[in-house]
Write a protein that holds these residues in place. Structure first.
Motif, mmCIF file in Angstrom:
data_model
loop_
_atom_site.group_PDB
_atom_site.id
_atom_site.type_symbol
_atom_site.label_atom_id
_atom_site.label_comp_id
_atom_site.label_asym_id
_atom_site.label_seq_id
_atom_site.Cartn_x
_atom_site.Cartn_y
_atom_site.Cartn_z
ATOM 1 N N SER A 1 -15.276 -9.965 14.372
ATOM 2 C CA SER A 1 -15.194 -10.556 15.713
ATOM 3 C C SER A 1 -16.366 -11.496 15.961
ATOM 4 O O SER A 1 -16.219 -12.524 16.635
ATOM 5 C CB SER A 1 -15.174 -9.452 16.777
ATOM 6 N N ARG A 2 -17.533 -11.182 15.412
ATOM 7 C CA ARG A 2 -18.683 -12.071 15.575
ATOM 8 C C ARG A 2 -18.509 -13.346 14.752
ATOM 9 O O ARG A 2 -18.916 -14.427 15.178
ATOM 10 C CB ARG A 2 -19.975 -11.346 15.194
ATOM 11 N N VAL A 3 -17.920 -13.203 13.567
ATOM 12 C CA VAL A 3 -17.638 -14.387 12.755
ATOM 13 C C VAL A 3 -16.680 -15.317 13.506
ATOM 14 O O VAL A 3 -16.876 -16.539 13.551
ATOM 15 C CB VAL A 3 -17.053 -13.981 11.389
ATOM 16 N N GLU A 4 -15.655 -14.751 14.119
ATOM 17 C CA GLU A 4 -14.695 -15.564 14.867
ATOM 18 C C GLU A 4 -15.361 -16.238 16.060
ATOM 19 O O GLU A 4 -15.063 -17.394 16.378
ATOM 20 C CB GLU A 4 -13.538 -14.683 15.339
ATOM 21 N N ALA A 5 -16.271 -15.525 16.727
ATOM 22 C CA ALA A 5 -16.964 -16.112 17.878
ATOM 23 C C ALA A 5 -17.795 -17.318 17.454
ATOM 24 O O ALA A 5 -17.791 -18.362 18.131
ATOM 25 C CB ALA A 5 -17.848 -15.064 18.547
ATOM 26 N N VAL A 6 -18.512 -17.192 16.337
ATOM 27 C CA VAL A 6 -19.314 -18.314 15.842
ATOM 28 C C VAL A 6 -18.420 -19.472 15.419
ATOM 29 O O VAL A 6 -18.699 -20.641 15.720
ATOM 30 C CB VAL A 6 -20.212 -17.856 14.678
ATOM 31 N N ASN A 7 -17.321 -19.168 14.719
ATOM 32 C CA ASN A 7 -16.416 -20.231 14.275
ATOM 33 C C ASN A 7 -15.800 -20.978 15.460
ATOM 34 O O ASN A 7 -15.577 -22.193 15.386
ATOM 35 C CB ASN A 7 -15.315 -19.643 13.387
ATOM 36 N N ARG A 8 -15.510 -20.257 16.540
ATOM 37 C CA ARG A 8 -14.955 -20.932 17.723
ATOM 38 C C ARG A 8 -15.962 -21.938 18.285
ATOM 39 O O ARG A 8 -15.591 -23.050 18.688
ATOM 40 C CB ARG A 8 -14.575 -19.900 18.790
ATOM 41 N N ILE A 9 -17.230 -21.535 18.337
ATOM 42 C CA ILE A 9 -18.247 -22.450 18.860
ATOM 43 C C ILE A 9 -18.410 -23.652 17.934
ATOM 44 O O ILE A 9 -18.508 -24.797 18.390
ATOM 45 C CB ILE A 9 -19.584 -21.704 19.031
ATOM 46 N N LEU A 10 -18.425 -23.416 16.620
ATOM 47 C CA LEU A 10 -18.553 -24.522 15.667
ATOM 48 C C LEU A 10 -17.350 -25.460 15.752
ATOM 49 O O LEU A 10 -17.498 -26.683 15.651
ATOM 50 C CB LEU A 10 -18.703 -23.966 14.250
ATOM 51 N N ASP A 11 -16.172 -24.888 15.946
ATOM 52 C CA ASP A 11 -14.974 -25.730 16.095
ATOM 53 C C ASP A 11 -15.052 -26.569 17.368
ATOM 54 O O ASP A 11 -14.636 -27.740 17.383
ATOM 55 C CB ASP A 11 -13.715 -24.863 16.104
ATOM 56 N N ASP A 12 -15.566 -25.961 18.455
ATOM 57 C CA ASP A 12 -15.691 -26.701 19.708
ATOM 58 C C ASP A 12 -16.655 -27.877 19.569
ATOM 59 O O ASP A 12 -16.542 -28.878 20.289
ATOM 60 C CB ASP A 12 -16.161 -25.775 20.829
#
Length: 541
Positions: free
Chosen positions: A446-457
Motif C-alpha cells: 500500500s505504501r508502494v502504491e501511495a508513492v507511485n500515485r504521487i510520482l504519476d501525478d
C-alpha cells in the motif's frame, strides 16, 4: 428560588434552568433541558479545574438525572448539577418533589465520569454544605492533576481518532499506526486511541456526537488535552468539534505541517513550509479571536471599513504572493544548478520513497555522505546531492550523482505538494528513480502504491527501480514475495548487506537507459581533447 422557578415551569409547561456562580449570583436563565442551557466559557478562578458554575433545573416528571444532564455536567465541568421534580396537587398548587444532585468524579474515584447522590428533599439538600463539597472536589482534582503533571514531560498528550467507513479494519488501523508515528515525530505523546466504524463520516463531527462524548471522557481520564484526527477536517468541522469537546483539535494535515516546520533547515525549506501553512490557514481564519472590530476613522475613511478577519486574510494573501515569488526565484536558481550539472553528463539517481523508509541511511551508505538520518518521519526536507561510484558502469567512468529527496506519505496534502514544487522538480532530471521501500513494516504494497500515485501525478519520465530496505528485520517469506512482486533487490542500509548487489543492479539499469538528451547536447560540439571525443562516442552508441 426553587419554588419560584417551579411555579414558572408549571405555568409555561417547560423545563427552566438556572446557572449560579460561586457567589450565588444568577448568571443565566433559560427554558429547556440542561443540554440546551448556554454555558459561558469560564467563571472559576484561573487555577480552578471546574467551570465555577452550578446548574439547577426542573423536571416536570418524576425521575432522576437524565443522560443529557450528566453529559452536560461532564462536558462543561460544572461544579454541580441539580434537578428537582415538580408537580401539581389536587388544589392546583405547585409542589416540589425530590432533588437529585451530581458532581464530576475525580480521577481517583471508582465511578467513571460522575458521582450521583441518592435522591433527597430540597430542604435536605439545602442543609448540605455544597460549597465545601465543591472545594473538596477542586482540591482532589488539583492533587490528581499535580501528580500527573509531575510525571509529564513537555510533550502534549493526545488522543488519536480514526474512522473506518468500509475500507477495512486493517487499512484503518494502519492509518492510526501511521498517525501515531506522525504525532511522535511532532513531539506529542499518544495517551489513547479510538477507532470509529461508520458507513460514512458525519458531515458535522466526522465521528458523531456520541463518540465525541466518549472521547471527552477518555481525554479526561488520560489527562489529554488534544484530539488528533486521521483525516483532514474542514474548517466548519474543526470548529464544531472544538466547541463540543472544548479540547484542542488537530487533523492529520496540521500534524504533517508541524513536523515540516520543526525540521525545516535553510531559507529554501522554510519558505516552502511557510507557504504551505498559510495556504492551509487561509480558509480557517474565520472564528479566530473574539475581536472583529472594523478599521476606519478620519476624513475619507468613515464607513464599515474592513473587519479584522478581512485584514487578516489580506495580509495572508499578500504574504502568500511574496512567498510564491521567492519560491519561483528558488526554482530558477535550481534550474541553473541543474543546467550546469547536465553539462557534465553524469547520471543522476534520485532516492524516493515513503517517509522513514531509510532513504537517508541508504544515501549515506552508497555515497559516503553524512546527511541527517533519524528514526523520525520527514527528517529530510531539503534535497542533498553527493557524488558516488558504480564500478561496473563503464560508459560514464563509474561516476554518478545521488540525490536524497523528501519522503512521501499517503494522501500528501496538495498544499505541501504545491509548495515543494521547486524541490520536486529535481526528480524530472533524474536518470533513475531508486524507490526505497521499508520491507520490515507491514503493509509495504500500500505504501508502494501511495508513492507511485504521487510520482504519476508529477508526470515523471525516469524509470523506477525498487529496493527493499531493512531486510535484516523483515520476515523472510514476506521479503521473498516482495522481491518477486517488484523484481527488487533486498538490502540493509544499516548493516551494509546487499549494497554491492544493489550497485550492480543500478549500473545495469543505467546501461539500459538511453543516454539523456542533455548529455548528448553537452558533448555535441568539437571535443576539447581526444579523451572527451571518445567519451562522447560511447554515449552516442
Amino acid at each position: 428560588m426553587a419554588r419560584a422557578v417551579a411555579e414558572l415551569s408549571v405555568d409555561i409547561g417547560r423545563r427552566v434552568a438556572l446557572l449560579f456562580d460561586r457567589r450565588g449570583r444568577v448568571v443565566t436563565v433559560s427554558v429547556g433541558d440542561a443540554a440546551d442551557t448556554p454555558v459561558p466559557p469560564r467563571f472559576g478562578e484561573v487555577t480552578s479545574r471546574l467551570a465555577g458554575l452550578r446548574l439547577i433545573h426542573t423536571h416536570l416528571r418524576p425521575g432522576g438525572l437524565s443522560p443529557s444532564d450528566l453529559t452536560a455536567l461532564f462536558l462543561h465541568r460544572l461544579d454541580a448539577m441539580v434537578a428537582f421534580e415538580i408537580g401539581v396537587n389536587a388544589k392546583g398548587d405547585t409542589e416540589l418533589g425530590q432533588a437529585h444532585f451530581a458532581q464530576i468524579a475525580p480521577p481517583t474515584s471508582q465511578e467513571e465520569d460522575w458521582i450521583v447522590e441518592p435522591p433527597c428533599s430540597v430542604r435536605e439538600l439545602e442543609r448540605q454544605d455544597v460549597a465545601e463539597r465543591i472545594r473538596a472536589l477542586e482540591e482532589e482534582l488539583a492533587r490528581s492533576h499535580g501528580a500527573r503533571e509531575g510525571g509529564r514531560s513537555s510533550e502534549e498528550r493526545a488522543i488519536l481518532v480514526g474512522l473506518e467507513t468500509g475500507e477495512g479494519s486493517f487499512e484503518a488501523e494502519s492509518r492510526l499506526i501511521e498517525l501515531t508515528e506522525l504525532t511522535r515525530s511532532a513531539g506529542g505523546r499518544v495517551a489513547g486511541q479510538s477507532l470509529q466504524h461508520r458507513p460514512a463520516a458525519d458531515p458535522k463531527t466526522i465521528v458523531g456526537r456520541g463518540k465525541l462524548q466518549e472521547l471527552v471522557s477518555l481525554a479526561y481520564h488520560e489527562d489529554a488535552d488534544l484530539l488528533v484526527f486521521d483525516r483532514e477536517l474542514s474548517p466548519a468541522q474543526a470548529r464544531e468539534i472544538e466547541a463540543f469537546t472544548r479540547l484542542k483539535i488537530l487533523d492529520r494535515t496540521q500534524v504533517i505541517l508541524d513536523i515540516f516546520a520543526q525540521n525545516a533547515r535553510g531559507r529554501e525549506t522554510q519558505v516552502q513550509v511557510e507557504l504551505a501553512q498559510l495556504h492551509y490557514q487561509l480558509t480557517r481564519l474565520a472564528g479566530r479571536g473574539q475581536r472583529m472590530s472594523r478599521l476606519g476613522g478620519g476624513i475619507g475613511t468613515r464607513g464599515p471599513g474592513e473587519t479584522k478577519l478581512e485584514v487578516d486574510r489580506r495580509r495572508v494573501r499578500d504574504r502568500i504572493v511574496a512567498l510564491k515569488a521567492e519560491v519561483g526565484s528558488i526554482s530558477r536558481q535550481r534550474a541553473e544548478t541543474r543546467k550546469n550539472r547536465r553539462r557534465s553528463a553524469t547520471p543522476l539517481i534520485a532516492l524516493v520513497g515513503y517517509t522513514n523508509a531509510g532513504k537517508s541511511t541508504l544515501f549515506n551508505a552508497i555515497s559516503k555522505a553524512n546527511a541527517l538520518a533519524r528514526n523520525r518521519l520527514f527528517a529530510t526536507l531539503r534535497p542533498t546531492t553527493r557524488e558516488g561510484w558504480l564500478p561496473e558502469l563503464g560508459e560514464w567512468g563509474g561516476r554518478v550523482l545521488y540525490t536524497d529527496t523528501v519522503g512521501f506519505i499517503r494522501d500528501l496534502p496538495d498544499d505541501l505538494r504545491n509548495a515543494f514544487r521547486a524541490t520536486l522538480e529535481e526528480l524530472h532530471d533524474a536518470d533513475l528513480l531508486l524507490h526505497v521501500v521499508d520491507a520490515a513494516e507491514p503493509g509495504a504494497p500500500s505504501r508502494v502504491e501511495a508513492v507511485n500515485r504521487i510520482l504519476d501525478d508529477l508526470n515523471l519520465d525516469p524509470p523506477r527501480y525498487v529496493v527493499l530496505n531493512k531486510a535484516d528485520r523483515a520476515d523472510q517469506q514476506v521479503l521473498e514475495e516482495l522481491e518477486e512482486r517488484y523484481r527488487a533487490a533486498s538490502i540493509s542500509a544499516t548493516t551494509g548487506s546487499g549494497l554491492d548487489h544493489l550497485k550492480s543492479a543500478l549500473a545495469r539499469q543505467l546501461e539500459r537507459r538511453e543516454p539523456p538528451k542533455h548529455a548528448a547536447a553537452a558533448l555535441s560540439g568539437p571535443p576539447a581533447d581526444p579523451q572527451v571525443q571518445g567519451r562522447a562516442d560511447r554515449i552516442r552508441q
